[in-house]
Design a protein around this motif. Structure first.
Motif, PDB file in Angstrom:
ATOM      1  N   ILE A 277       0.832  -1.205   0.000  1.00  0.00           N
ATOM      2  CA  ILE A 277       0.000   0.000   0.000  1.00  0.00           C
ATOM      3  C   ILE A 277       0.868   1.256   0.000  1.00  0.00           C
ATOM      4  O   ILE A 277       0.598   2.227  -0.723  1.00  0.00           O
ATOM      5  N   THR A 278       1.928   1.252   0.789  1.00  0.00           N
ATOM      6  CA  THR A 278       2.820   2.412   0.846  1.00  0.00           C
ATOM      7  C   THR A 278       3.524   2.619  -0.490  1.00  0.00           C
ATOM      8  O   THR A 278       3.657   3.758  -0.974  1.00  0.00           O
ATOM      9  N   GLY A 282       1.885   5.777  -1.455  1.00  0.00           N
ATOM     10  CA  GLY A 282       2.675   6.702  -0.653  1.00  0.00           C
ATOM     11  C   GLY A 282       2.317   6.654   0.823  1.00  0.00           C
ATOM     12  O   GLY A 282       1.417   5.924   1.255  1.00  0.00           O
ATOM     13  N   ASP A 283       3.033   7.452   1.613  1.00  0.00           N
ATOM     14  CA  ASP A 283       2.796   7.488   3.060  1.00  0.00           C
ATOM     15  C   ASP A 283       1.432   8.088   3.400  1.00  0.00           C
ATOM     16  O   ASP A 283       0.852   7.780   4.436  1.00  0.00           O
ATOM     17  N   ASP A 284       0.937   8.958   2.544  1.00  0.00           N
ATOM     18  CA  ASP A 284      -0.397   9.551   2.734  1.00  0.00           C
ATOM     19  C   ASP A 284      -1.231   9.257   1.493  1.00  0.00           C
ATOM     20  O   ASP A 284      -1.238  10.040   0.539  1.00  0.00           O
ATOM     21  N   PRO A 285      -1.943   8.126   1.473  1.00  0.00           N
ATOM     22  CA  PRO A 285      -2.696   7.737   0.278  1.00  0.00           C
ATOM     23  C   PRO A 285      -3.718   8.772  -0.177  1.00  0.00           C
ATOM     24  O   PRO A 285      -4.090   8.794  -1.353  1.00  0.00           O
ATOM     25  N   GLN A 286      -4.167   9.642   0.726  1.00  0.00           N
ATOM     26  CA  GLN A 286      -5.163  10.637   0.338  1.00  0.00           C
ATOM     27  C   GLN A 286      -4.620  11.595  -0.718  1.00  0.00           C
ATOM     28  O   GLN A 286      -5.380  12.167  -1.493  1.00  0.00           O
ATOM     29  N   THR A 287      -3.311  11.760  -0.754  1.00  0.00           N
ATOM     30  CA  THR A 287      -2.712  12.660  -1.740  1.00  0.00           C
ATOM     31  C   THR A 287      -2.317  11.941  -3.025  1.00  0.00           C
ATOM     32  O   THR A 287      -1.838  12.576  -3.962  1.00  0.00           O
ATOM     33  N   SER A 288      -2.523  10.639  -3.081  1.00  0.00           N
ATOM     34  CA  SER A 288      -2.113   9.868  -4.253  1.00  0.00           C
ATOM     35  C   SER A 288      -3.088  10.084  -5.410  1.00  0.00           C
ATOM     36  O   SER A 288      -4.303   9.925  -5.241  1.00  0.00           O
ATOM     37  N   PRO A 289      -2.588  10.400  -6.601  1.00  0.00           N
ATOM     38  CA  PRO A 289      -3.473  10.526  -7.768  1.00  0.00           C
ATOM     39  C   PRO A 289      -3.968   9.172  -8.277  1.00  0.00           C
ATOM     40  O   PRO A 289      -4.829   9.116  -9.153  1.00  0.00           O
ATOM     41  N   SER A 290      -3.413   8.080  -7.715  1.00  0.00           N
ATOM     42  CA  SER A 290      -3.770   6.742  -8.191  1.00  0.00           C
ATOM     43  C   SER A 290      -4.901   6.100  -7.403  1.00  0.00           C
ATOM     44  O   SER A 290      -5.359   5.010  -7.767  1.00  0.00           O
ATOM     45  N   LEU A 291      -5.349   6.760  -6.326  1.00  0.00           N
ATOM     46  CA  LEU A 291      -6.402   6.178  -5.490  1.00  0.00           C
ATOM     47  C   LEU A 291      -7.712   6.924  -5.718  1.00  0.00           C
ATOM     48  O   LEU A 291      -7.772   8.147  -5.567  1.00  0.00           O
ATOM     49  N   GLY A 292      -8.748   6.185  -6.076  1.00  0.00           N
ATOM     50  CA  GLY A 292     -10.042   6.787  -6.365  1.00  0.00           C
ATOM     51  C   GLY A 292     -10.796   7.217  -5.115  1.00  0.00           C
ATOM     52  O   GLY A 292     -10.301   7.107  -3.987  1.00  0.00           O
ATOM     53  N   ARG A 293     -12.018   7.692  -5.329  1.00  0.00           N
ATOM     54  CA  ARG A 293     -12.866   8.164  -4.249  1.00  0.00           C
ATOM     55  C   ARG A 293     -14.190   7.401  -4.246  1.00  0.00           C
ATOM     56  O   ARG A 293     -14.599   6.822  -5.247  1.00  0.00           O
ATOM     57  N   ILE A 294     -14.866   7.446  -3.104  1.00  0.00           N
ATOM     58  CA  ILE A 294     -16.166   6.799  -2.981  1.00  0.00           C
ATOM     59  C   ILE A 294     -17.190   7.612  -3.769  1.00  0.00           C
ATOM     60  O   ILE A 294     -17.136   8.844  -3.794  1.00  0.00           O
ATOM     61  N   ILE A 295     -18.123   6.944  -4.393  1.00  0.00           N
ATOM     62  CA  ILE A 295     -19.006   7.572  -5.361  1.00  0.00           C
ATOM     63  C   ILE A 295     -19.862   8.687  -4.770  1.00  0.00           C
ATOM     64  O   ILE A 295     -20.046   9.731  -5.385  1.00  0.00           O
ATOM     65  N   ASN A 296     -20.396   8.528  -3.535  1.00  0.00           N
ATOM     66  CA  ASN A 296     -21.242   9.568  -2.948  1.00  0.00           C
ATOM     67  C   ASN A 296     -21.268   9.445  -1.428  1.00  0.00           C
ATOM     68  O   ASN A 296     -20.684   8.513  -0.847  1.00  0.00           O
ATOM     69  N   GLN A 297     -21.951  10.373  -0.778  1.00  0.00           N
ATOM     70  CA  GLN A 297     -21.987  10.421   0.682  1.00  0.00           C
ATOM     71  C   GLN A 297     -22.700   9.208   1.275  1.00  0.00           C
ATOM     72  O   GLN A 297     -22.316   8.718   2.342  1.00  0.00           O
ATOM     73  N   LYS A 298     -23.717   8.723   0.605  1.00  0.00           N
ATOM     74  CA  LYS A 298     -24.453   7.559   1.106  1.00  0.00           C
ATOM     75  C   LYS A 298     -23.541   6.348   1.240  1.00  0.00           C
ATOM     76  O   LYS A 298     -23.511   5.669   2.281  1.00  0.00           O
ATOM     77  N   HIS A 299     -22.793   6.069   0.196  1.00  0.00           N
ATOM     78  CA  HIS A 299     -21.893   4.916   0.232  1.00  0.00           C
ATOM     79  C   HIS A 299     -20.719   5.166   1.177  1.00  0.00           C
ATOM     80  O   HIS A 299     -20.219   4.237   1.820  1.00  0.00           O
ATOM     81  N   PHE A 300     -20.280   6.436   1.261  1.00  0.00           N
ATOM     82  CA  PHE A 300     -19.213   6.767   2.207  1.00  0.00           C
ATOM     83  C   PHE A 300     -19.645   6.440   3.633  1.00  0.00           C
ATOM     84  O   PHE A 300     -18.892   5.814   4.398  1.00  0.00           O
TER      85      PHE A 300
END
Length: 475
Positions: A277-278, A282-300
């Protein structure tokens, strides 16, 4: 359907369906030239709008250009290219063997289109899971109503605005709306329905189809097991599992939903997963351009609630405003916990411990048949045991869902994970009625006397013999 239309009892879909039915009845979609032209239009759609499609996918689920290309755009383009290359071969009548009774006849199977078909696509791969079946439906000569997901709204907008410009609008239509509009759509009679989504909604679609005796393909999901044997290199397993678990932020119907392994392997696997994973994000995956996001607030919110299961050993962080869930691993998860009761569909990977291969197989077989199943071991007999003693839509030994890149392989579920299959020629076959045809000469009537009454013992014996003579060459 607008509020005004609903108040007046007007269904705008009716006009669309009437237009498509008239076009199909007139035979517009049947010639190979028409099918080819529509597939070529679909190819131009991708060539002309690649950047807009990438941008829409990035806005919807945070897909990187790499993920958009490899899992959506390139796969769809390859599917179109294969159909264009193979169309005439696929469409040919298929000759079949005859017996003595039909030796002078022409027996064959004709692949004919069903008519007006409905394709309902989900949000997680909003381009791939609409276009891939569409290619098969076009190749088979059908008119098509496409219903993209309203949840992936940016991709829906691009499809609704641009795709009709590349297809014959008398034969193809994009219909928009949410659950209410989809429910209204399903009240109409279609000649075939292709649905991709959850088992829960799949039951609703199947119930609607049953009212018209409409044939249907259901591409559903479920909890896909991943067995990791003690005889493995933990880092190799971790690299491969982490890649296809966290691809598209885990929002993939064929992703591994949980790992079954021994307590000893769990202790070896956790640091290996952390390392993978690192390296990937990277050390902070939130800043990685390779990691997607959850589709909406409901699923989050749903996923956030699952983070309290088991013991968080990797990740666990979340950011509601950014719809971000960190790549997470949960250890010592119990079967009774919520994370094991539903398909996760997010970047969370539970580890469930078992004491043996037999226990793992029993664990899997006591549950609904999954869409995919994975097994990792340096011992080929272990992988083969898992393959032979379980059932799933697809199977991967020592790797993930790369089989989806092969148009020669079908995608489809079994049992609760779906019915029917598609990709490549399987898509053409899915949207084609296999029509049994026998053409016989109107003459030589004397040859038929043996089958007409009255039937004596000799007639009966002779007819029984010739009907069983599949490979006889006397005539």
């Amino acid at each position: 359907m607008s509020a005004t239309d609903a108040a007046l009892g007007v269904d705008p879909t009716e006009d669309t369906l009437r237009r498509l039915r008239e076009a199909f009845a007139a035979g517009r979609t049947r010639p190979v030239e028409f099918r080819t032209a529509q597939l070529q239009g679909l190819s131009r759609f991708f060539q002309d709008n690649k950047q807009r499609l990438q941008d829409a996918l990035a806005k919807d689920v945070g897909k990187s250009a790499f993920e958009s290309d490899t899992s959506e755009i390139i796969l769809c383009q390859n599917e179109v290219d294969l159909a264009l290359k193979s169309l005439q071969t696929w469409m040919k009548d298929e000759s079949v063997s005859t017996n003595l009774l039909t030796k002078l006849s022409s027996a064959f199977i004709r692949k004919e289109p069903f008519g007006v078909v409905l394709i309902i696509a989900p949000w997680n791969y909003p381009l791939n899971l609409l276009i891939m079946p569409l290619v098969g439906a076009i190749a088979a000569g059908n008119c098509v109503v496409m219903k993209p997901s309203e949840i992936s709204k940016n991709t829906e907008k691009v499809l609704a605005e641009l795709l009709p410009q590349y297809l014959d609008q008398s034969c193809f239509a994009v219909v928009l709306g949410g659950p209410e509009e989809t429910g209204q759509l399903l009240k109409h009679k279609f000649d075939y329905i292709f649905f991709t989504g959850s088992p829960r909604v799949g039951k609703i679609v199947m119930t609607a189809a049953a009212k018209h005796l409409t044939p249907i393909t259901l591409e559903l999901g479920g909890k896909n097991p991943c067995y990791v044997d003690d005889d493995c290199d933990p880092q190799t397993v971790a690299n491969r599992v982490a890649w296809f678990r966290y691809f598209n932020a885990g929002q993939t119907c064929v992703a591994p939903d949980y790992i079954l392994c021994s307590q000893e392997m769990q202790e070896r696997l956790v640091p290996a997963l952390q390392n993978a994973i690192t390296r990937f994000y990277g050390d902070d995956p939130q800043t990685s351009p390779s990691l997607g996001r959850i589709i909406n607030q409901k699923h989050f919110k749903r996923l956030q609630g699952l983070l309290g299961c088991g013991r968080v050993v990797i990740g666990g962080q979340s950011d509601e405003g950014a719809r971000y869930i960190a790549p997470t691993v949960l250890a010592d998860v119990q079967d009774s916990e919520p994370v094991m009761q539903e398909e996760i569909f997010g970047p969370i990977l539970p580890l469930v411990t078992v004491k043996s291969l037999d226990e793992a197989i029993n664990f899997i077989n006591q549950r609904e048949k999954p869409l995919a199943l994975y097994a990792f071991s340096n011992n080929s007999q272990v992988v083969n045991q898992m393959l032979e003693r379980t059932s799933s839509g697809g199977f991967g030994g020592n790797d993930g869902f790369l089989y989806l890149t092969l148009p020669s392989m079908p995608l489809g579920g079994v049992g609760n994970s779906g019915m029917g299959r598609y990709h490549g020629k399987f898509s053409f076959d899915t949207f084609s009625h296999q029509r049994a045809c026998l053409l016989r000469s109107p003459g030589m009537e004397k040859l038929n006397d043996l089958r007409y009454p009255p039937h004596g013992p000799w007639n009966q014996q002779f007819i029984s013999w010739v009907m069983g003579s599949q490979s006889c060459t006397l005539l």
